[in-house]
Each structure stands twice: as structure tokens, then as C-alpha cells.
Design a protein around this motif. Structure first.
Motif, PDB file in Angstrom:
ATOM      1  N   ALA A  15       0.845  -1.204   0.000  1.00  0.00           N
ATOM      2  CA  ALA A  15       0.000   0.000   0.000  1.00  0.00           C
ATOM      3  C   ALA A  15       0.877   1.249   0.000  1.00  0.00           C
ATOM      4  CB  ALA A  15      -0.937  -0.013   1.210  1.00  0.00           C
ATOM      5  N   SER A  57       5.017 -17.115  -0.024  1.00  0.00           N
ATOM      6  CA  SER A  57       4.048 -18.222  -0.015  1.00  0.00           C
ATOM      7  C   SER A  57       3.820 -18.738  -1.428  1.00  0.00           C
ATOM      8  CB  SER A  57       2.723 -17.800   0.645  1.00  0.00           C
ATOM      9  OG  SER A  57       2.124 -16.733  -0.047  1.00  0.00           O
ATOM     10  N   LEU A 326      -5.890  -7.263   1.368  1.00  0.00           N
ATOM     11  CA  LEU A 326      -5.287  -7.796   0.152  1.00  0.00           C
ATOM     12  C   LEU A 326      -4.298  -6.777  -0.398  1.00  0.00           C
ATOM     13  CD1 LEU A 326      -8.503  -9.247  -1.542  1.00  0.00           C
ATOM     14  CD2 LEU A 326      -6.651 -10.537  -0.472  1.00  0.00           C
TER      15      LEU A 326
HETATM   16  P1  FAD Z   1       2.139  -4.462   5.040  1.00  0.00           P
HETATM   17  O1  FAD Z   1       2.488  -5.288   3.865  1.00  0.00           O
HETATM   18  O2  FAD Z   1       1.960  -5.149   6.338  1.00  0.00           O
HETATM   19  O3  FAD Z   1       3.265  -3.359   5.147  1.00  0.00           O
HETATM   20  C1  FAD Z   1       3.287  -2.433   6.173  1.00  0.00           C
HETATM   21  C2  FAD Z   1       4.723  -1.972   6.357  1.00  0.00           C
HETATM   22  O4  FAD Z   1       4.702  -0.873   7.253  1.00  0.00           O
HETATM   23  C3  FAD Z   1       5.613  -3.039   6.974  1.00  0.00           C
HETATM   24  O5  FAD Z   1       6.838  -3.090   6.295  1.00  0.00           O
HETATM   25  C4  FAD Z   1       5.814  -2.543   8.391  1.00  0.00           C
HETATM   26  O6  FAD Z   1       7.074  -2.921   8.942  1.00  0.00           O
HETATM   27  C5  FAD Z   1       5.750  -1.043   8.179  1.00  0.00           C
HETATM   28  N1  FAD Z   1       5.421  -0.270   9.379  1.00  0.00           N
HETATM   29  C6  FAD Z   1       4.448  -0.510  10.308  1.00  0.00           C
HETATM   30  N2  FAD Z   1       4.450   0.467  11.244  1.00  0.00           N
HETATM   31  C7  FAD Z   1       5.437   1.315  10.879  1.00  0.00           C
HETATM   32  C8  FAD Z   1       5.928   2.519  11.439  1.00  0.00           C
HETATM   33  N3  FAD Z   1       5.409   3.042  12.552  1.00  0.00           N
HETATM   34  N4  FAD Z   1       6.951   3.135  10.825  1.00  0.00           N
HETATM   35  C9  FAD Z   1       7.488   2.623   9.674  1.00  0.00           C
HETATM   36  N5  FAD Z   1       7.073   1.505   9.116  1.00  0.00           N
HETATM   37  C10 FAD Z   1       6.048   0.860   9.701  1.00  0.00           C
HETATM   38  N6  FAD Z   1      -2.519 -10.622  -0.232  1.00  0.00           N
HETATM   39  C11 FAD Z   1      -2.772 -10.757  -1.541  1.00  0.00           C
HETATM   40  O7  FAD Z   1      -3.376  -9.857  -2.124  1.00  0.00           O
HETATM   41  N7  FAD Z   1      -2.371 -11.863  -2.231  1.00  0.00           N
HETATM   42  C12 FAD Z   1      -1.712 -12.880  -1.642  1.00  0.00           C
HETATM   43  O8  FAD Z   1      -1.368 -13.872  -2.285  1.00  0.00           O
HETATM   44  C13 FAD Z   1      -1.437 -12.779  -0.248  1.00  0.00           C
HETATM   45  N8  FAD Z   1      -0.770 -13.756   0.385  1.00  0.00           N
HETATM   46  C14 FAD Z   1      -0.480 -13.606   1.716  1.00  0.00           C
HETATM   47  C15 FAD Z   1       0.194 -14.634   2.360  1.00  0.00           C
HETATM   48  C16 FAD Z   1       0.501 -14.514   3.698  1.00  0.00           C
HETATM   49  C17 FAD Z   1       1.228 -15.646   4.393  1.00  0.00           C
HETATM   50  C18 FAD Z   1       0.157 -13.340   4.409  1.00  0.00           C
HETATM   51  C19 FAD Z   1       0.525 -13.174   5.847  1.00  0.00           C
HETATM   52  C20 FAD Z   1      -0.519 -12.318   3.782  1.00  0.00           C
HETATM   53  C21 FAD Z   1      -0.852 -12.436   2.428  1.00  0.00           C
HETATM   54  N9  FAD Z   1      -1.555 -11.449   1.753  1.00  0.00           N
HETATM   55  C22 FAD Z   1      -1.845 -11.592   0.426  1.00  0.00           C
HETATM   56  C23 FAD Z   1      -1.995 -10.217   2.420  1.00  0.00           C
HETATM   57  C24 FAD Z   1      -1.008  -9.083   2.075  1.00  0.00           C
HETATM   58  O9  FAD Z   1       0.282  -9.463   2.487  1.00  0.00           O
HETATM   59  C25 FAD Z   1      -1.447  -7.806   2.761  1.00  0.00           C
HETATM   60  O10 FAD Z   1      -2.767  -7.499   2.417  1.00  0.00           O
HETATM   61  C26 FAD Z   1      -0.543  -6.648   2.330  1.00  0.00           C
HETATM   62  O11 FAD Z   1       0.800  -6.915   2.633  1.00  0.00           O
HETATM   63  C27 FAD Z   1      -0.980  -5.350   3.013  1.00  0.00           C
HETATM   64  O12 FAD Z   1      -0.175  -4.321   2.572  1.00  0.00           O
HETATM   65  P2  FAD Z   1       0.124  -3.043   3.490  1.00  0.00           P
HETATM   66  O13 FAD Z   1       1.117  -2.226   2.741  1.00  0.00           O
HETATM   67  O14 FAD Z   1      -1.138  -2.443   3.915  1.00  0.00           O
HETATM   68  O15 FAD Z   1       0.796  -3.637   4.806  1.00  0.00           O
END
Ligand code: FAD
Ligand code: NAD
Length: 475
Positions: A15, A57, A326
Motif C-alpha cells: 500500500a 508463499s 489484500l
Molecule cells: P504491510 O504489507 O503489512 O506493510 C506495512 C509496512 O509498514 C511493513 O513493512 C511494516 O514494517 C511497516 N510499518 C508498520 N508500522 C510502521 C511505522 N510506525 N513506521 C514505519 N514503518 C512501519 N494478499 C494478496 O493480495 N495476495 C496474496 O497472495 C497474499 N498472500 C499472503 C500470504 C501470507 C502468508 C500473508 C501473511 C498475507 C498475504 N496477503 C496476500 C496479504 C497481504 O500481504 C497484505 O494485504 C498486504 O501486505 C498489506 O499491505 P500493506 O502495505 O497495507 O501492509
């Protein structure tokens, strides 16, 4: 003086990093702060998705599906393969290598786009100032015209089974096991439970999935869920429904899980227990008390349809806000927010977000299920086409599963598409595009699909909705 940026993104997952890149493409001065630390102590952009989720995965799912096919399908092709053996260390090295190159790729993308990437922890202070704590503890401050919160999510822990990361493990631990457990218990028959359960089952573990609900894959169309249950059973993945876990005790290198089902109290012994009962928004130390940003009752950052938090020019996207957890949903929100910040039009169509479960066969859907249409009283028609009747699927030894298309009886608009079968995750893209363009079943019927392809099954399912399928009997 604090460094000044047009946009500071906190979180470099799927994201946050697209938000940063798109904001830079829009001519803005951007920083992206990410706190991720891998288990070897290394830092990396990419968040859960690239480091411990989607990508590792899928790497293991691909490797183990090849193994499964060698063991179960080669003979049907007339290929005698003896001595097929697994070198788990090599398989895991490949997984780690893919992750390393993908996360390194984000650093290169940041460089090319002119995004300042910062490893450390960001905390939103009042007045859109962001405190950065680097991994060596040094503190600094950034000032931003706009802040995008993209802090993601973390595995939900069960009070009765807290993670010890040795016997009771989370999905990240489960991706990095160095040996195949003899017996594996998975708590939660959702997406992670099925994907990681499949990986270790194919590698030879005896896998039992304990699911609290009485319905299997309650979020999916139940016709799809029924077919999936049959396929998983055939693969030896044992799924026990209505299982309420009450506790676990580790002793002598094994863990005993206690649970209750309709017939009473039960016990199950395993080498490892993966707890995969969902994820929670992660906002620990993200917000100073006077930041003004509010959380909802479930801990998600409160946002409106456009991802505005209610504090002027502070936005939030991805797993830390409402909606499906997702990667592609987060990416879309991140790009949309970056465009809104630049004064451009942006829209995220929450009604048309595809879901994919990367098991074999794959399971994918977009739009509404038959159960949802019934509950809403919608007058719909349904067309189902089995892959067993699709020439390409038969040639691939992939005749299991079907495509189901649901369309409005009144307007013919496509309301949902549900696919279980080989490459369902790729096939769902066509259905998603069709729904995004508000296509009718007739539009799909009149679209020429190459022969022989798996996509023909979608074409035929659209025809079947009007009892005009050619390659299967219309019922
Ligand atoms: P995240 O990917 O969790 O990233 C957030 C980042 O922010 C992290 O690096 C974290 O360290 C950082 N952060 C947090 N707080 C702070 C802070 N205060 N300061 C600085 N950095 C910070 N989704 C799919 O669509 N397809 C798939 O095939 C799929 N497979 C998955 C398999 C597994 C095993 C898991 C666990 C999840 C899977 N997902 C999948 C879900 C997907 O990983 C998440 O929906 C997605 O990563 C969310 O993105 P995000 O950027 O919101 O959060
Ligand atoms: P999930 O919501 O998909 O499944 C959790 C399952 O655990 C549900 O079936 C639920 O009924 C069950 N459950 C809850 N409490 C339980 C308990 N106490 N005992 C037994 N069962 C219990 O969550 P997940 O599988 O942990 O995945 C987390 C998130 O990651 C999901 O939102 C998912 O979208 C995302 N993810 C996506 C993919 C993908 O897109 N292919 C892959 C993995 C993860």
C-alpha cells in the motif's frame, strides 16, 4: 530544522510503496519510512507481502505444486519419473532469493522515481510532523504537507495459544521452516490455512486444519467451497469444521491442542501448530496521542471512502484501514491517495476486488456470491461450465473444477464470477475487467476467446447463464 517533504509515507508495503512512487510521479517530493526487519536483522521495503506473505508463499506453493504434479500427474502423461526427491534447503533458498530480489527491486524503483527511502520507525505527531527513529535508536523529524499511513497488519494471536514461535507459530514462521513436520495442525481454515496447509501437506506432513465455523470457506460461494472441500480431501488435507480451540501444551518436542466440537472435547497432537485465524491492523507506536487520528472499535485507522483520516492531509491505506486485507486493494488505495494529493481524479471500486486462493486447484472470485444474491433478494441467473469439458484443461490434466457466472435476470449485468480450477487466479482478471466495465453476460458471450484455452470456460459459463452453452449440456 525538520526535513520538509510534500508527502511522507509511513510503511513501505504494497500500500505504502505504490503511494510513494505515484506521488513522486506526480512531481511531489516524497519520503517513505519503513520499519521492516527480517529475521537475519536486515532491512527491506515491501512489507508483509514481499517479505513474509504473498511472494514467499507463492514461491513455495509453486515449488510444491510441481512436486505434487510430478507425483500424481506425470504417470497419466506417460512419463515415468522415479526418484523424485525434495531438497528443502534448495527450495527455501529459492524462496529467499525471490524475496531478496523483489524487495531490492523496490529500493531501485524508489531511486529511479526520486523517492527518499528511510529505514526506521515513523510516528505521526501533531501538525503533520513525523518522528523517525532509526534502527540504531537515533531520532529525527520530518515535516510533511501530506502524510500517508500504511502501517499494515500483524497476525492475530489467540489468547489460548500465544505464539512461542517454536511449536505455536505464525504464518511467517511457517514459511521459513527448515524441516518438514511429521504432523502439522493449522488453526483457521481461511486463506493462509489452506495455502500453507497445502504447502506442507505436499511436502509430506500429515495436516489437520481446525476451523471454528461450521461452514467451510464461508466467505466464498458455497458451490465453490463444496468443490474445494472435495479436492482438499482428495489431497489428504483433513479439515475439521466447528472446532473451537481451547488451549495447547507443549512437551517432549510435540504440542497437544485441545478443542471442542459437536461431539465434545477433543485433543490433537502435532509437531507444530500454525495459528492463522486472521490478521489485525498494526498501529503500535504509530500515532502520538495528539495526532488527532482515530481508530475504530476493531483497531483500524478510521477513514472515509477516499482514505481521509479526518485530520487534514493525513490519509491511511491498506491493511491498517477497513476493507479486505489484500495487497492489490492496498496498492489501489495507495495510488489513488497519491493522485488525490496531486489534485487528480481517483477512484477505488470496492465492489470489484478479486480474491484468489493459490491452492491446487486455485480458487478465485469477484463480485457477489450466490448466497449474497439470494439474501439480497436479487433475481439472478447462473451459468456453470466444468473444466472437464474444456479441451485445454483436459490437455493440461486439469479437468477439476468449474467456472460459475452470476448475472442479473433483469439487466444481464454480470454480478459475480467464481472459479475453481487451474490458473483461476489468472482467469479471474477477465471477469474483473468485464465487471469493471459493467459488462453483461451477453458481452462475454459475444467476445471471441481463443481455442483451446482455459478462458473458454468463462465464455461457456456466460453462454450457460442463458442455457446456450455449446460444449456442455444445458440444465
Ligand atoms: P504491510 O504489507 O503489512 O506493510 C506495512 C509496512 O509498514 C511493513 O513493512 C511494516 O514494517 C511497516 N510499518 C508498520 N508500522 C510502521 C511505522 N510506525 N513506521 C514505519 N514503518 C512501519 N494478499 C494478496 O493480495 N495476495 C496474496 O497472495 C497474499 N498472500 C499472503 C500470504 C501470507 C502468508 C500473508 C501473511 C498475507 C498475504 N496477503 C496476500 C496479504 C497481504 O500481504 C497484505 O494485504 C498486504 O501486505 C498489506 O499491505 P500493506 O502495505 O497495507 O501492509
Ligand atoms: P482468514 O480470515 O482468511 O481466515 C481465518 C479463518 O480462521 C476463518 O475461516 C475463521 O473462521 C477461522 N478462525 C477464526 N478464529 C478461529 C479460532 N479461534 N479457531 C479456529 N478457527 C478460527 O485469515 P488468514 O487466513 O489468517 O489470512 C489473513 C489475511 O491475509 C486475510 O485477510 C487474507 O485476505 C490475507 N491473505 C490473502 C491471501 C491471498 O490473497 N491469496 C493469502 C494469505 C493471506
Amino acid at each position: 530544522m525538520a526535513d520538509a517533504f510534500d508527502v511522507v509515507v509511513i510503511g513501505g508495503g504494497p500500500a505504502g510503496y505504490p503511494a510513494a512512487i505515484r506521488a513522486a510521479q506526480n512531481g511531489l517530493k516524497v519520503a517513505c519510512i519503513d520499519a521492516w526487519k527480517n529475521r537475519d536483522g536486515g532491512t527491506a521495503f515491501g512489507g508483509t507481502c514481499l517479505n513474509a506473505g504473498c511472494i514467499p508463499s507463492k514461491a513455495l506453493l509453486e515449488s510444491t505444486e510441481l512436486l505434487h504434479r510430478a507425483q500424481t500427474e506425470f504417470a497419466a502423461h506417460g512419463i515415468a519419473a522415479s526418484g523424485v526427491a525434495v531438497d528443502l534447503a534448495v527450495m527455501q533458498k529459492r524462496r529467499a532469493g525471490i524475496v531478496r530480489s523483489m524487495t531490492g527491486g523496490i529500493a531501485s524503483l524508489f531511486k529511479a522515481a526520486g523517492v527518499t527511502g528511510i529505514f526506521g520507525r515513523g510516528r505521526l505527531l501533531a501538525g503533520r510532523r513525523v518522528e523517525v527513529t532509526s534502527h540504531d535508536g537515533a531520532k529525527s523529524e520530518l515535516a510533511a504537507r501530506h502524510v500517508v499511513l500504511a502501517s499494515g497488519s500483524a497476525p492475530t494471536e489467540l489468547k489460548s495459544l500465544p505464539f512461542d514461535h517454536q511449536y505455536i507459530i505464525d504464518s511467517w514462521d511457517a514459511l521459513e521452516l527448515a524441516a518438514v513436520p511429521n504432523k502439522l495442525c493449522v488453526i483457521g481454515g481461511g486463506v493462509i490455512g489452506l495455502e500453507l496447509g497445502s504447502v506442507w501437506r505436499r511436502l509430506g506432513a500429515e495436516v489437520v486444519v481446525l476451523e471454528a465455523l461450521e461452514d467451510f470457506l464461508a466467505i466464498a460461494d458455497q458451490q465453490l467451497a463444496g468443490e474445494a472441500a472435495r479436492q482438499f480431501k482428495r489431497q489428504g488435507l483433513e479439515i475439521r469444521l466447528g472446532a473451537k480451540v481451547t488451549g495447547a501444551a507443549a512437551a517432549n518436542g510435540a504440542v497437544t491442542v485441545s478443542y471442542a466440537d459437536r461431539t465434545g472435547a477433543q485433543r490433537l497432537s502435532a509437531d507444530k501448530v500454525i495459528v492463522a485465524v486472521g490478521r489485525r491492523p498494526y498501529t503500535t507506536n504509530l500515532l502520538a496521542p495528539d495526532s488527532g487520528v482515530a481508530l475504530d472499535e476493531r483497531g483500524f485507522i478510521r477513514v472515509d471512502e477516499q482514505c481521509r483520516t479526518g485530520v487534514e492531509n493525513v490519509w491511511a491505506v491498506g491493511d491498517c484501514v477497513r476493507g479486505p486485507m489484500l495487497a492489490h486493494k492496498g496498492k489501489e488505495e495507495g495510488m489513488a491517495v497519491a493522485d488525490r494529493i496531486a489534485g487528480r481524479y481517483a477512484h477505488v471500486n470496492y465492489a470489484v476486488i478479486p480474491s484468489v486462493i493459490y491452492t491446487a486447484p486455485e480458487i478465485a472470485w469477484v463480485g457477489q456470491t450466490e448466497q449474497q444474491l439470494k439474501a439480497a433478494g436479487t433475481d439472478y441467473k447462473s451459468g456453470v461450465f466444468p473444466f472437464a469439458a474444456a479441451g485445454r484443461a483436459r490437455a493440461m490434466e486439469a479437468g477439476a473444477g468449474f467456472v460459475k457466472l452470476l448475472a442479473s435476470r433483469a439487466t444481464d449485468a454480470i454480478l459475480g464470477v467464481h472459479i475453481i480450477g487451474a490458473m483461476a487466479g489468472e482467469l479471474i482478471a477477465e471477469a474483473t475487467l468485464a465487471m469493471e466495465f459493467q459488462a453483461s453476460a451477453e458481452d462475454l458471450q459475444r467476445t471471441i476467446h481463443a481455442h483451446p484455452t482455459l478462458a473458454e470456460a468463462l465464455h461457456e459459463a456466460a453462454l450457460a447463464a442463458d442455457r446456450r452453452a455449446i460444449d456442455s449440456i444445458n440444465r
